[in-house]
Design an enzyme around this catalytic site. Sequence first.
Site, PDB file in Angstrom:
ATOM      1  N   CYS A  42      68.532  60.033  72.402  1.00 11.47           N
ATOM      2  CA  CYS A  42      68.407  60.076  73.865  1.00 11.47           C
ATOM      3  C   CYS A  42      69.772  60.127  74.555  1.00 11.47           C
ATOM      4  O   CYS A  42      69.863  60.479  75.733  1.00 11.47           O
ATOM      5  CB  CYS A  42      67.621  58.868  74.367  1.00 11.47           C
ATOM      6  SG  CYS A  42      65.900  58.827  73.810  1.00 11.47           S
ATOM      7  N   THR A 269      46.892  55.773  58.629  1.00 12.86           N
ATOM      8  CA  THR A 269      46.298  57.105  58.589  1.00 12.86           C
ATOM      9  C   THR A 269      44.936  57.026  57.891  1.00 12.86           C
ATOM     10  O   THR A 269      44.429  55.936  57.605  1.00 12.86           O
ATOM     11  CB  THR A 269      47.207  58.080  57.826  1.00 12.86           C
ATOM     12  OG1 THR A 269      47.222  57.706  56.442  1.00 12.86           O
ATOM     13  CG2 THR A 269      48.629  58.059  58.386  1.00 12.86           C
ATOM     14  N   ILE A 274      48.977  54.724  53.625  1.00 12.74           N
ATOM     15  CA  ILE A 274      49.963  55.517  54.351  1.00 12.74           C
ATOM     16  C   ILE A 274      49.836  55.222  55.847  1.00 12.74           C
ATOM     17  O   ILE A 274      48.763  55.378  56.439  1.00 12.74           O
ATOM     18  CB  ILE A 274      49.788  57.026  54.088  1.00 12.74           C
ATOM     19  CG1 ILE A 274      49.903  57.319  52.591  1.00 12.74           C
ATOM     20  CG2 ILE A 274      50.822  57.827  54.877  1.00 12.74           C
ATOM     21  CD1 ILE A 274      49.689  58.785  52.236  1.00 12.74           C
ATOM     22  N   TYR A 275      50.933  54.807  56.443  1.00 12.58           N
ATOM     23  CA  TYR A 275      51.014  54.586  57.880  1.00 12.58           C
ATOM     24  C   TYR A 275      51.787  55.750  58.516  1.00 12.58           C
ATOM     25  O   TYR A 275      52.530  56.466  57.840  1.00 12.58           O
ATOM     26  CB  TYR A 275      51.750  53.293  58.193  1.00 12.58           C
ATOM     27  CG  TYR A 275      51.040  52.010  57.810  1.00 12.58           C
ATOM     28  CD1 TYR A 275      50.398  51.232  58.767  1.00 12.58           C
ATOM     29  CD2 TYR A 275      51.040  51.555  56.488  1.00 12.58           C
ATOM     30  CE1 TYR A 275      49.773  50.040  58.438  1.00 12.58           C
ATOM     31  CE2 TYR A 275      50.413  50.364  56.139  1.00 12.58           C
ATOM     32  CZ  TYR A 275      49.779  49.609  57.123  1.00 12.58           C
ATOM     33  OH  TYR A 275      49.165  48.430  56.780  1.00 12.58           O
ATOM     34  N   GLY A 278      55.192  57.418  65.855  1.00  5.39           N
ATOM     35  CA  GLY A 278      56.165  58.252  66.550  1.00  5.39           C
ATOM     36  C   GLY A 278      55.597  59.525  67.134  1.00  5.39           C
ATOM     37  O   GLY A 278      54.406  59.626  67.441  1.00  5.39           O
TER      38      GLY A 278
END
Length: 549
Positions: A42, A269, A274-275, A278
């Site tokens: 950013c 997910t 599995i995660y 974002g």
Amino acid sequence: MQILIVGGVAGGAACAARLRRLDENAKITIIEKGPYVSFANCGLPYFLSDVIADRDNLFVADKKLFEKRFNINVLDNTTVTSINRNNKYVNLQDKEKTFTLNYDVLILSPGSNAIVPPFASGIDGVFTLRTVPDVDAIKARIKSRNAKKVLVVGGGFIGLECAENLNHIGIEVTLAEGAPQVLPPFDFEMAQFVHQELKAHGVRLKLNSPITGISHDGDILKAEFKDGTFLFDAIILAIGGRPNSVLAKEAGLSLNDREFIKVNDFMQTSDPNIYALGDAVEINDPLLGGKTSIALAGPANKQARVLCSHLAKNRLNKDLQVFPYKGAMGASIVKVFGIEAASVGLNERSLKGKVDCDAVWLHPNQHAGYYPNAAQCHLKVIYDKKSFKLLGAQAVGSEAAKRIEIMSAYLSKNGSIDDLAYHEQVYAPPFSSARDGINYAGCILENIRDGLVKTARFDELNTRFKDAIFIDVRTPDEFKQRHIPGFINLPLDSLRQNLNTLNKDKEIVITCAVGIRGYNACRILNAYGFKTYNLSGGVLTYFTANFKA
């Protein structure tokens, strides 16, 4: 416990650090395709102008810090090429070799990919701005070519920040946007304040101007638009991103029809091992229900906290209270030269056909008007016409961030218009007013709900109110400076003396500078049986909406 994290920026880095704080023994590895982890993407536009002068300040943490302070292994310049879910390992490729790593839990934080039209791909002098190498390349181009003219394509946050910072270093900037306005989260008339600020600082604004081609003319770049071909020393593409979900798709994880990864309220997910979090995930829409996606660092960091708490409780046996992720409302802000532009929630454009909504506009000062350097903060608050549920807010001007922070808090807690009216802010003349703009917004909405006033919109004068009487209650001097076509001047202080000149059989639309005197005039005329409407936001909103950018 072997935890692999794919992606080392924002969400991925936040997960790694929190997981280590929660468990000292887990084996944690960050896999990052680029050369850097945990950098301030950013802040990249501000490095263009040396507002952020020290390049090292762009790095929140580096590989060495993760390894020494957190005992986390970092594989930079390494790409995960595939996931084997059945046997729980990933295939990897670095600069020298291919290899595999096993996992017990896999976390995907792949981010998004910058959109690059086919005609712009691979052309020297055409850039995107997502990484530190990107900003290094742009600065090198500007220096080596002694660049005088740069085209920025895209009027979102990155595009606006690039335009401002290039302008700061003396470059002639053209900002091209294919839509009628910059800043997609804003409605057109609020974006107009930003258009005015850009033009006032010399940025050449091309709206409704999609770029159709790029080619070279020697060392110069030729950019093609519907109104001709223009020459530039460099071009920066800031036209959005697409979820980087190819890896998840090829692994057979569930995606939505826009290719975002589906997750539950704890960021798991369709594979519980599995995660994901974002830019690449689908999340809850807390205002209307259903699903949405938000590509912002703030939500990613909050997702990381939920994810890590759930993982630690369920896989690392930590005694934690785990809260589900409720979603995000897209609270966001951008600095554009001397003003701030902030928003939260939904805009009218996105609500069309979904909710019967309306809005109010107001233009209060950011602090007491009698205190030096008072300046306006232009506000728009959107609400459901039937229930008066708050749906979104936009603010542009001085200290817009403060007002949208307040609105975000109330929206997140299903706050009411009455909460706005009675919001207790800190007050002293340098900081606010005894009744802040947020209070005024709540009072206006209460007045509408309670039948004390009806409002007209700037975009209804030639349609819904084409047969109405139009009255401007400002002073004659104000009226002479500028007024809306079709309005007659009848100053507020002489209104009672002129009642016999008005027709009670016709609707009357009343305006003033910003709406306050208009409301007083409506109350007077209503008492005598007239049918009145106060033009929300007054003359200022009307002329801003009709500004020719």
